[in-house]
Motif scaffolding. Structure first.
Motif, PDB file in Angstrom:
ATOM      1  N   GLN A 169      42.502  41.806  30.369  1.00  0.00           N
ATOM      2  CA  GLN A 169      42.385  40.704  30.822  1.00  0.00           C
ATOM      3  C   GLN A 169      43.797  40.214  29.833  1.00  0.00           C
ATOM      4  O   GLN A 169      44.654  39.684  30.745  1.00  0.00           O
ATOM      5  N   PRO A 223      36.048  34.603  29.906  1.00  0.00           N
ATOM      6  CA  PRO A 223      35.153  33.103  30.337  1.00  0.00           C
ATOM      7  C   PRO A 223      35.001  32.601  29.803  1.00  0.00           C
ATOM      8  O   PRO A 223      34.549  33.336  28.649  1.00  0.00           O
ATOM      9  N   GLU A 226      30.635  28.963  31.969  1.00  0.00           N
ATOM     10  CA  GLU A 226      31.669  28.706  32.499  1.00  0.00           C
ATOM     11  C   GLU A 226      31.480  29.941  34.222  1.00  0.00           C
ATOM     12  O   GLU A 226      31.779  30.954  34.544  1.00  0.00           O
ATOM     13  N   PRO A 227      31.975  28.971  35.234  1.00  0.00           N
ATOM     14  CA  PRO A 227      32.269  29.704  36.240  1.00  0.00           C
ATOM     15  C   PRO A 227      33.248  30.683  36.912  1.00  0.00           C
ATOM     16  O   PRO A 227      34.016  30.555  36.605  1.00  0.00           O
ATOM     17  N   ILE A 228      32.398  31.510  37.467  1.00  0.00           N
ATOM     18  CA  ILE A 228      34.116  32.800  37.545  1.00  0.00           C
ATOM     19  C   ILE A 228      33.638  32.997  39.279  1.00  0.00           C
ATOM     20  O   ILE A 228      33.150  32.666  39.441  1.00  0.00           O
ATOM     21  N   LEU A 229      35.270  33.170  39.700  1.00  0.00           N
ATOM     22  CA  LEU A 229      34.745  34.023  41.216  1.00  0.00           C
ATOM     23  C   LEU A 229      33.749  35.231  40.787  1.00  0.00           C
ATOM     24  O   LEU A 229      33.836  35.759  40.256  1.00  0.00           O
ATOM     25  N   LYS A 230      33.885  35.674  42.130  1.00  0.00           N
ATOM     26  CA  LYS A 230      33.108  36.580  42.442  1.00  0.00           C
ATOM     27  C   LYS A 230      32.852  37.074  44.145  1.00  0.00           C
ATOM     28  O   LYS A 230      33.512  35.806  44.479  1.00  0.00           O
ATOM     29  N   ILE A 231      33.250  38.204  44.621  1.00  0.00           N
ATOM     30  CA  ILE A 231      33.114  38.057  45.861  1.00  0.00           C
ATOM     31  C   ILE A 231      31.825  38.019  46.612  1.00  0.00           C
ATOM     32  O   ILE A 231      30.180  38.687  45.593  1.00  0.00           O
ATOM     33  N   THR A 232      31.729  37.633  46.972  1.00  0.00           N
ATOM     34  CA  THR A 232      30.003  36.888  48.136  1.00  0.00           C
ATOM     35  C   THR A 232      30.048  38.573  49.360  1.00  0.00           C
ATOM     36  O   THR A 232      30.917  38.602  49.491  1.00  0.00           O
TER      37      THR A 232
END
Length: 531
Positions: A402, A410, A414-420
């Motif tokens: 990173q 994060p 804290e909201p993080i990006l994810k693959i739905t």
């Protein structure tokens, strides 16, 4: 009351910071700006540089300021170098093995500089004047804001300074011979690099650039004179033998008038000849070559290369050569940033903490101002390489990856990006069924070292059987119906061939494909375990 020590461990009093030091030196407030370029010759330039070597910096730095105003190429290259540092991210970090007080002081300084009335970027830009002049003085005006003393930044001209008699220290010009010593915590004095001879008057890149600047000025002046008469015919006036001075003057006026007005009068016995000069040739090439050489010399001195400045009339270089030249610029930027960070730590961060957060044990334990000199790696390259490296056994820390990609870790909650997760598409001939989520999890599970390893096939045998059961039930029901309707074995054989055509049902094909894939993976696992 805690005693305040400056950067060198000497005690100071807050009272001396009640107003800027230059407020008490009236001679500095009434200086006239005198240009230095009028009548500049190599001999005069040499005298100016010699006076700077002896401690008188006034004319040298006036000349340096005029150079940036008059030379567009020089100004553009210097702006490139200055702005390369201004755009860098920065931070204030605590020292190694920092205490709670040192961490709190670093966070406080960062907050103060981020919220300052005078942006830190303007301060960095003013300090970058030290690249050309050798030093960049910025006076600090301390103002009380609540219970805190915070600075305002006032860049000052280099012409206000001189060297002491030993030529080792910068002083403010006043009526004394030695000059006024700079007040501690009153200045950010950025000296760029070190003078190769030890004399402060020889610092600065403009000491090198002043000669190409002078030669280019001469070439430009000569080129302007060349263009003034380029292509004009040569007019020759001939006077008779024994002509008087008045007659000669009359002929000269006629020649001059003819050149400007295309009409003239003169005595009858005198004649004029007009000789046309052929337009063309390469008479101007020497002037332009001199100017081009001077521009390239300036680019090399300021940016370390020429390709990022101008491709020239003969075309540019290759892409690879351009990348090499650009790397040279990055090296210079890193050097500039490290020097600026050291000065800001010494002359800004430490005074802020010493005046507002006492308890830091000197400059050695002071939080550091740092620039982020890292560059984000190519996301596409990393996304392709990291899975392969991890797949062959490389242990790659997540924090390192990173950091390389300039993606912050994060914070808590804290909201993080994810693959739905998308619902599986309905199976068809062109879209075979994929393994279920549970099956994929079983296949990709890696047991912990020393743990008992369960048979990966046993966990999915029942699932495969359950997946095939509905199809087998429908198939058996259809066969049972055909058997009941058949009148003989030949009729049954014909009916079976007509109903199924020798093809297995699609669902059974998909289940058998999963079973075969699982059997192959099981075999690979057994072979790996047997090594």
């Amino acid at each position: 009351m805690t005693q305040i020590l400056d950067q060198h461990g000497n005690p100071i009093k807050k009272e001396v910071l009640s107003e800027p030091q230059t407020a008490n030196i009236m001679a500095l407030q009434n200086q006239y700006l005198l240009p230095m370029l009028g009548g500049l010759t190599p001999a005069r330039l040499a005298r100016t540089l010699q006076e700077a070597d002896n401690g008188n910096l006034l004319e040298q730095h006036r000349l340096f300021a005029d150079m940036e105003e008059r030379d567009g190429h020089l100004r553009a290259e210097m702006d490139k170098r200055k702005n390369a540092v201004v755009g860098l991210p920065w931070d204030v970090v605590p020292p190694r093995n920092a205490s709670a007080a040192e961490k709190a002081a670093a966070a406080w300084v960062k907050e103060v500089l981020q919220d300052a009335i005078d942006p830190i970027e303007d301060l960095v830009l003013a300090m970058m004047d030290g690249v050309g002049h050798g030093f960049a003085p910025v006076e600090l005006e301390w103002q009380s804001q609540g219970s805190e003393l915070l600075p305002c930044f006032h860049p000052r001209p280099q012409e206000w300074f001189k060297l002491n008699t030993a030529r080792t220290e910068l002083r403010l010009q006043d009526t004394s011979v030695e000059g006024a010593q700079l007040v501690p915590f009153g200045w950010i004095m950025h000296t760029h690099g070190k003078a190769k001879t030890g004399y402060l008057g020889r610092m600065g890149l403009f000491r090198t650039l002043v000669w190409p600047f002078l030669y280019k000025a001469y070439a430009l002046g000569d080129f302007a004179e060349f263009l003034e008469t380029y292509g004009l015919p040569i007019i020759i006036g001939k006077y008779f033998a024994g002509a008087t001075a008045d007659e000669k003057a009359s002929l000269m006026r006629a020649v001059t008038a003819l050149g400007h007005d295309a009409r003239a009068i003169m005595p009858q016995d005198m004649t004029l000849e007009v000789q046309q000069v052929a337009a063309g040739g390469s008479g101007n090439s020497a002037h332009l070559a001199m100017m081009e050489w001077a521009d390239k010399s300036e680019s090399k001195s300021i940016l370390g290369q020429t390709l990022s400045a101008d491709t020239g009339s003969k075309g540019g270089g290759s892409f690879a050569l351009g990348k090499v030249h650009n790397e040279v610029r990055h090296d210079i930027r890193r050097g500039d940033a490290r020097q600026l960070a050291a000065t800001l730590t010494r002359d800004l961060v430490y005074p802020l903490i010493a005046l507002n957060k006492p308890g830091i044990a000197g400059l050695a334990r002071c939080p550091r101002f740092v620039f982020d000199l890292g560059e984000a790696e190519d996301l596409t390259v990393f996304a392709d390489a990291l899975p392969k490296l991890v797949g062959v056994g490389f242990e790659v820390p997540k924090a390192w990856a990173q950091e390389k990609l300039h993606i912050p870790l994060p914070q808590q909650n804290e909201p993080i990006l994810k693959i739905t997760a998308q619902p599986p598409a309905a199976p068809s001939d062109n879209n075979p069924a994929e393994p279920s989520e549970e099956l994929t999890a079983v296949l990709s599970t890696t047991p912990a070292p020393g743990a008992s390893v369960a048979d990966p096939v046993a966990g999915v045998t029942d699932e495969l059987a359950s997946a095939a059961a509905p199809t087998w039930a429908d198939l058996l029901a259809a066969i049972q119906k055909l058997v009941d309707q058949a009148k003989s074995l030949n009729d049954l054989q014909t009916s079976l061939v007509s109903a199924f055509g020798g093809k297995a049902p699609d669902e059974l094909v998909k289940v058998m494909a999963l079973a075969l894939a699982l059997a192959e993976l099981k075999g690979l696992a057994d072979a790996e375990d047997g090594k």
